[in-house]
Every structure is written in structure tokens, then in C-alpha cells.
Design an enzyme around this catalytic site. Sequence first.
Site: not given
Ligand SMILES: *Cc1c(COP(=O)(O)O)cnc(C)c1O
Length: 397
Positions: A89, A111, A377
Site C-alpha cells: 500500500k 478512509e 502483498s
Molecule cells: C489492503 C491489502 C490487500 C487488498 O487490497 P488490494 O487493493 O486488492 O491490493 C491485499 N493484501 C494486503 C497485505 C493488504 O494490506
Amino acid sequence: MSYQVDSNGYYGTFGGAYVPEMLFPNVEELRQQYMDIIFEETFQEEFHQLLRDYVGRPTPLFFAQRLSDKYNTSIYLKREDLCHTGAHKINNTIGQIILAKRLNKKRIIAETGAGQHGVATATACALMGLECIVYMGEVDMARQKLNVERMRMMGAEVRPAKTGSRTLKDATNEALRDWINNPVDTHYIIGSVVGPHPYPDLVAKLQSVISEEIQMQLMEKVGSPDPDYVIACVGGGSNAAGAFYHYLDNPNVQLIAVEAAGKGVHSGYSAATTYLGKPGVLHGSKTLLMQTDDGQVVEPHSISAGLDYPGIGPMHAHLFDSGRGKFYSVTDEEAFKAAFMISRTEGIIPALETAHAFAVLDNIRFEPTDIVVINVSGRGDKDLQTYIQFKDEYIKD
Ligand SMILES: *Cc1c(COP(=O)(O)O)cnc(C)c1O
């Protein structure tokens, strides 16, 4: 035919900017300027310098030997979990904070649901010395106390949304109201590839550093920039958009998106948006969303807060609709098991969101010669309480 956004802000029939008239000037200012600003040389320099020295990029592309042996193919892990603050993020918030400065904005609003985007925004604001206000549902604030305290420690003000279900959608409404009342000095940082045009494209372009790096790293490791598969979990879709971006128009690369099925697609407790969703307008864009026959948004469910969203970004709605992307859904239990499997196989405790991407390995038959990239992610520290809580229910040994 391209899977990129078109000049009107659409991906196929999805996207656009469905905003109230009061918000039009804000969105229009951004639409007119975002491309010029983010492709400017000085922007790119500042962005890439911060990605390198502050976020810790490039993140490694790791060949996972034991996981590859298990599935009899070659699996590489793109380690977004090693970014500062523990997930992808921050790529977006760092980019948008530089954009906000170029637009002469002094005040940042955002938000947040689980608090991850709020923390990434508070981080970027502290770094730049900008005022930061994060709207968060009162219920979410109680559930995610640690993230609330993280934001406060970095100087952000967390404002509770006290209406409706007091969760993410109510926080979004409050943030939009704030933006309408403060159109001149405030930039609204949206945290995924959702919202009115140009946000989905802006966030995708900022996150596209992920696939840009994958191309270079694969070239170095295997002599070709193209894998056979890229796999990513999808909430709103920003980590997937970043991992897919430079492969969107390359048919040799299969794009695999993984949604949260919650307790099961047909259980009534699910966030499998493409499977259950119908076209509609959510948060300013036309997309697929879970809704009743008369168009009321259905409350989603997922064990992972980051995938617990009733819609999906318009890029992904189009990838699904056109068949360019393959969409799978994975239950809470399958994700949970995959989290333990990957922890024990590679010594990497993934975020619960990311665990969904790993779970899909059981559903695809790979060739031994395939190159598979999984976008990791985020890291699992934030989910440890959940891993402890459900371990006895889901893990037998
Ligand atoms: C917020 C988050 C997501 C989901 O958000 P996307 O916009 O779909 O990437 C996925 N993995 C993690 C670790 C997150 O913090």
C-alpha cells in the site's frame, strides 16, 4: 484492443466517474493534471528515490525452492511484504503524497477499513509533514485498535464514522463529505484501484512498479521478462493491478486473480465479487458489485479485512468480463491452511489476504517448465491474533 484504461476513463464498459456535482471540480482537477504530473521527470526522480531509500525497493523476487518442489513447477515470490509498513500500500501513498504537494494541497484525507491504508497514509504524511485526517468506522476503530494507535503515533487524526454500520462505507461517505467541504486545500488519497476516474488508473500506475521490477528481475534470473502466470489476491485490486500492469496486453502471461469466498461462495458470507456481483455503481465507478435485486449493496464477509469489500476495481471487472484474467475464489479455511503451509515451507508468514493467492496453487495444474510469480502483498504480523484464534478450528496437527 488494450486492457489499459481508455481516454474516457473506462475499461471496456466499466469505470468512469459517477460523482455528485459538488465533487466534480475536485475530481476534474485531478483528472486534468495527474498524467502530466506523474510522468514529469522531477516527479519520477523523487518517487523512485523514496521508493528506494524509504520503502526499500526494489523488493526481492525470491525463487521458492521448496514450494516449487511441492507443486512441481518454478515459483517466484515478489516480496511486497518487505516494503516499509509491511505491504504494497505504501507504493501508492508515497506517489499520491508527492502528487498532492505538486497540486499545492496542504491537507490529506483518507478512509480506512482495517487500518492498513490509514497507516500507509499516516506514514507518508509524517514523512512530508502534511496534516493527515483518516476517517474510520467506529466499529472498525474498536476492532483495529493497534492500527488506530499507529496512525496517532505518527501524528494523524483518526475521526470516527458514527453513522450506518459504522464501517468502511460510512468512513468513505465521511471522507467524501470532507472533500466536498474542502475542495481547494485537500487531497483525498484513495487506497486501491477503485473510485472515480482517474483514481483506478492513478493507483495502478503508481503500483505498476511491481511488474516493472518483476520484468527486470525475471530477465536477470531466467533470461525472459515474461512469466507464464502472475497470481495475486484481489480486494479492491491494487496489488494485483501493480503485478499485472506491464503484462496486461501480453497474452503469453496468464493473469490469475484470487478473491475471498469467505465461508463459501453461496453461504451468504462471501466477498467473491466477480462470481456474485452484477454491474452497478460503487464509490464513483461502474463496476461489478455484490447487490440485492433492488440494488442495495450486500455486506461482504472475509476472514481477511483487506479482501472484505463488496466491489472490485473497474480494471478487474473488465479483465473478468473479457476473460483476459482468470478469477478464483478461496474460502477462509483454505486461505488459513495456505498461510500455515507457506509459513512452514518457506519461513514466510503471509498476510491473510496474501494467503488467498497461495491457496490457489492447489487449483491450477502447472507444467514443470512453467514460471509462476506470486505477489506476496503483505506480511502476517498484523494477522497473528486471527491465526491464534482460529488455529484449533482449521489446523489439525
Ligand atoms: C489492503 C491489502 C490487500 C487488498 O487490497 P488490494 O487493493 O486488492 O491490493 C491485499 N493484501 C494486503 C497485505 C493488504 O494490506
